[in-house]
Scaffold this motif. Sequence first.
Motif, PDB file in Angstrom:
ATOM      1  N   ILE A  18       0.833  -1.209   0.000  1.00 49.73           N
ATOM      2  CA  ILE A  18       0.000   0.000   0.000  1.00 49.73           C
ATOM      3  C   ILE A  18       0.867   1.258   0.000  1.00 49.73           C
ATOM      4  N   THR A  19       2.121   1.076  -0.356  1.00 49.82           N
ATOM      5  CA  THR A  19       3.061   2.189  -0.447  1.00 49.82           C
ATOM      6  C   THR A  19       4.029   1.910  -1.601  1.00 49.82           C
ATOM      7  N   ALA A  20       4.856   2.881  -1.915  1.00 53.49           N
ATOM      8  CA  ALA A  20       5.805   2.754  -3.029  1.00 53.49           C
ATOM      9  C   ALA A  20       6.870   1.697  -2.736  1.00 53.49           C
ATOM     10  N   LEU A  21       7.391   1.104  -3.797  1.00 57.28           N
ATOM     11  CA  LEU A  21       8.434   0.082  -3.651  1.00 57.28           C
ATOM     12  C   LEU A  21       9.671   0.621  -2.944  1.00 57.28           C
ATOM     13  N   GLU A  22       9.916   1.907  -3.048  1.00 63.03           N
ATOM     14  CA  GLU A  22      11.062   2.503  -2.361  1.00 63.03           C
ATOM     15  C   GLU A  22      10.926   2.344  -0.844  1.00 63.03           C
ATOM     16  N   THR A  23       9.705   2.274  -0.361  1.00 64.81           N
ATOM     17  CA  THR A  23       9.449   2.055   1.065  1.00 64.81           C
ATOM     18  C   THR A  23       9.517   0.571   1.399  1.00 64.81           C
ATOM     19  N   ILE A  24       9.129  -0.263   0.455  1.00 64.48           N
ATOM     20  CA  ILE A  24       9.119  -1.718   0.642  1.00 64.48           C
ATOM     21  C   ILE A  24      10.538  -2.286   0.648  1.00 64.48           C
ATOM     22  N   ASP A  25      11.358  -1.847  -0.289  1.00 61.82           N
ATOM     23  CA  ASP A  25      12.665  -2.464  -0.514  1.00 61.82           C
ATOM     24  C   ASP A  25      13.547  -2.592   0.740  1.00 61.82           C
ATOM     25  N   PRO A  26      13.628  -1.586   1.604  1.00 64.90           N
ATOM     26  CA  PRO A  26      14.464  -1.751   2.803  1.00 64.90           C
ATOM     27  C   PRO A  26      13.931  -2.801   3.779  1.00 64.90           C
ATOM     28  N   LEU A  27      12.677  -3.177   3.629  1.00 59.55           N
ATOM     29  CA  LEU A  27      12.059  -4.154   4.527  1.00 59.55           C
ATOM     30  C   LEU A  27      12.107  -5.581   3.995  1.00 59.55           C
ATOM     31  N   VAL A  28      12.592  -5.764   2.764  1.00 57.79           N
ATOM     32  CA  VAL A  28      12.585  -7.100   2.146  1.00 57.79           C
ATOM     33  C   VAL A  28      13.463  -8.078   2.928  1.00 57.79           C
ATOM     34  N   ALA A  29      14.668  -7.681   3.316  1.00 56.37           N
ATOM     35  CA  ALA A  29      15.550  -8.609   4.049  1.00 56.37           C
ATOM     36  C   ALA A  29      14.927  -9.038   5.380  1.00 56.37           C
ATOM     37  N   PRO A  30      14.404  -8.123   6.210  1.00 52.42           N
ATOM     38  CA  PRO A  30      13.751  -8.573   7.440  1.00 52.42           C
ATOM     39  C   PRO A  30      12.499  -9.402   7.169  1.00 52.42           C
ATOM     40  N   HIS A  31      11.774  -9.071   6.106  1.00 49.53           N
ATOM     41  CA  HIS A  31      10.593  -9.873   5.731  1.00 49.53           C
ATOM     42  C   HIS A  31      11.016 -11.294   5.382  1.00 49.53           C
ATOM     43  N   MET A  32      12.124 -11.436   4.652  1.00 50.94           N
ATOM     44  CA  MET A  32      12.600 -12.769   4.282  1.00 50.94           C
ATOM     45  C   MET A  32      13.056 -13.559   5.510  1.00 50.94           C
ATOM     46  N   THR A  33      13.576 -12.899   6.514  1.00 52.25           N
ATOM     47  CA  THR A  33      13.908 -13.576   7.768  1.00 52.25           C
ATOM     48  C   THR A  33      12.633 -14.114   8.413  1.00 52.25           C
ATOM     49  N   PHE A  34      11.579 -13.312   8.411  1.00 50.31           N
ATOM     50  CA  PHE A  34      10.268 -13.741   8.904  1.00 50.31           C
ATOM     51  C   PHE A  34       9.769 -14.956   8.111  1.00 50.31           C
ATOM     52  N   ILE A  35       9.877 -14.900   6.793  1.00 51.36           N
ATOM     53  CA  ILE A  35       9.438 -16.006   5.929  1.00 51.36           C
ATOM     54  C   ILE A  35      10.235 -17.270   6.264  1.00 51.36           C
ATOM     55  N   GLU A  36      11.552 -17.162   6.310  1.00 47.95           N
ATOM     56  CA  GLU A  36      12.414 -18.326   6.572  1.00 47.95           C
ATOM     57  C   GLU A  36      12.130 -18.942   7.938  1.00 47.95           C
ATOM     58  N   ARG A  37      11.876 -18.107   8.932  1.00 46.82           N
ATOM     59  CA  ARG A  37      11.568 -18.599  10.287  1.00 46.82           C
ATOM     60  C   ARG A  37      10.286 -19.436  10.270  1.00 46.82           C
ATOM     61  N   ASN A  38       9.311 -19.008   9.479  1.00 49.29           N
ATOM     62  CA  ASN A  38       8.049 -19.739   9.435  1.00 49.29           C
ATOM     63  C   ASN A  38       8.104 -20.974   8.541  1.00 49.29           C
ATOM     64  N   TYR A  39       9.013 -21.011   7.587  1.00 53.56           N
ATOM     65  CA  TYR A  39       9.283 -22.269   6.882  1.00 53.56           C
ATOM     66  C   TYR A  39       9.922 -23.262   7.855  1.00 53.56           C
ATOM     67  N   ALA A  40      10.878 -22.784   8.637  1.00 55.23           N
ATOM     68  CA  ALA A  40      11.583 -23.657   9.585  1.00 55.23           C
ATOM     69  C   ALA A  40      10.621 -24.247  10.619  1.00 55.23           C
ATOM     70  N   SER A  41       9.608 -23.489  10.996  1.00 55.62           N
ATOM     71  CA  SER A  41       8.640 -23.984  11.980  1.00 55.62           C
ATOM     72  C   SER A  41       7.592 -24.900  11.347  1.00 55.62           C
ATOM     73  N   GLY A  42       7.589 -24.969  10.010  1.00 48.53           N
ATOM     74  CA  GLY A  42       6.642 -25.825   9.309  1.00 48.53           C
ATOM     75  C   GLY A  42       5.309 -25.168   8.997  1.00 48.53           C
ATOM     76  N   LEU A  43       5.160 -23.885   9.305  1.00 47.58           N
ATOM     77  CA  LEU A  43       3.881 -23.214   9.059  1.00 47.58           C
ATOM     78  C   LEU A  43       3.697 -22.773   7.617  1.00 47.58           C
ATOM     79  N   PHE A  44       4.771 -22.390   6.943  1.00 51.80           N
ATOM     80  CA  PHE A  44       4.670 -21.933   5.557  1.00 51.80           C
ATOM     81  C   PHE A  44       5.024 -23.078   4.615  1.00 51.80           C
ATOM     82  N   LEU A  45       4.218 -23.230   3.562  1.00 51.92           N
ATOM     83  CA  LEU A  45       4.416 -24.295   2.583  1.00 51.92           C
ATOM     84  C   LEU A  45       4.887 -23.779   1.235  1.00 51.92           C
ATOM     85  N   ALA A  46       4.522 -22.548   0.887  1.00 50.34           N
ATOM     86  CA  ALA A  46       4.932 -21.939  -0.381  1.00 50.34           C
ATOM     87  C   ALA A  46       4.758 -20.433  -0.239  1.00 50.34           C
ATOM     88  N   SER A  47       5.581 -19.691  -0.980  1.00 49.51           N
ATOM     89  CA  SER A  47       5.463 -18.232  -0.940  1.00 49.51           C
ATOM     90  C   SER A  47       6.185 -17.649  -2.138  1.00 49.51           C
TER      91      SER A  47
END
Length: 100
Positions: A18-47
């Motif tokens: 809901i904002t410009a990609l320039e605002t999103i881009d700095p958050l991608v690495a922390p978002h990917m840490t969140f994604i990886e943590r939830n794959y490791a816990s078995g909650l995420f199946l695809a993304s």
Amino acid sequence: MAFLKDGEHLFVIDITYITALETIDPLVAPHMTFIERNYASGLFLASGAKVPRTGGVIIARGRSVADIEALITGDPFHMAGVAKYRITEFDPGNVAAALR
């Protein structure tokens, strides 16, 4: 289903920026840490990212929409208020043989 425990359903988490990609881009690495943590816990199946890049989609397993909503609060995109989330719960009646 072999990949679901008793009482679990699948959830499609549809993320829309809901904002410009320039605002999103700095958050991608922390978002990917969140994604990886939830794959490791078995909650995420695809993304992955939507094409065009307007957000992303996550397939998750869980017991309730409330549980998935609570999970999402840990996403850096959510914490920064740069995305909205739509959650769709479903109980798969059919799956590919590889998932049985």
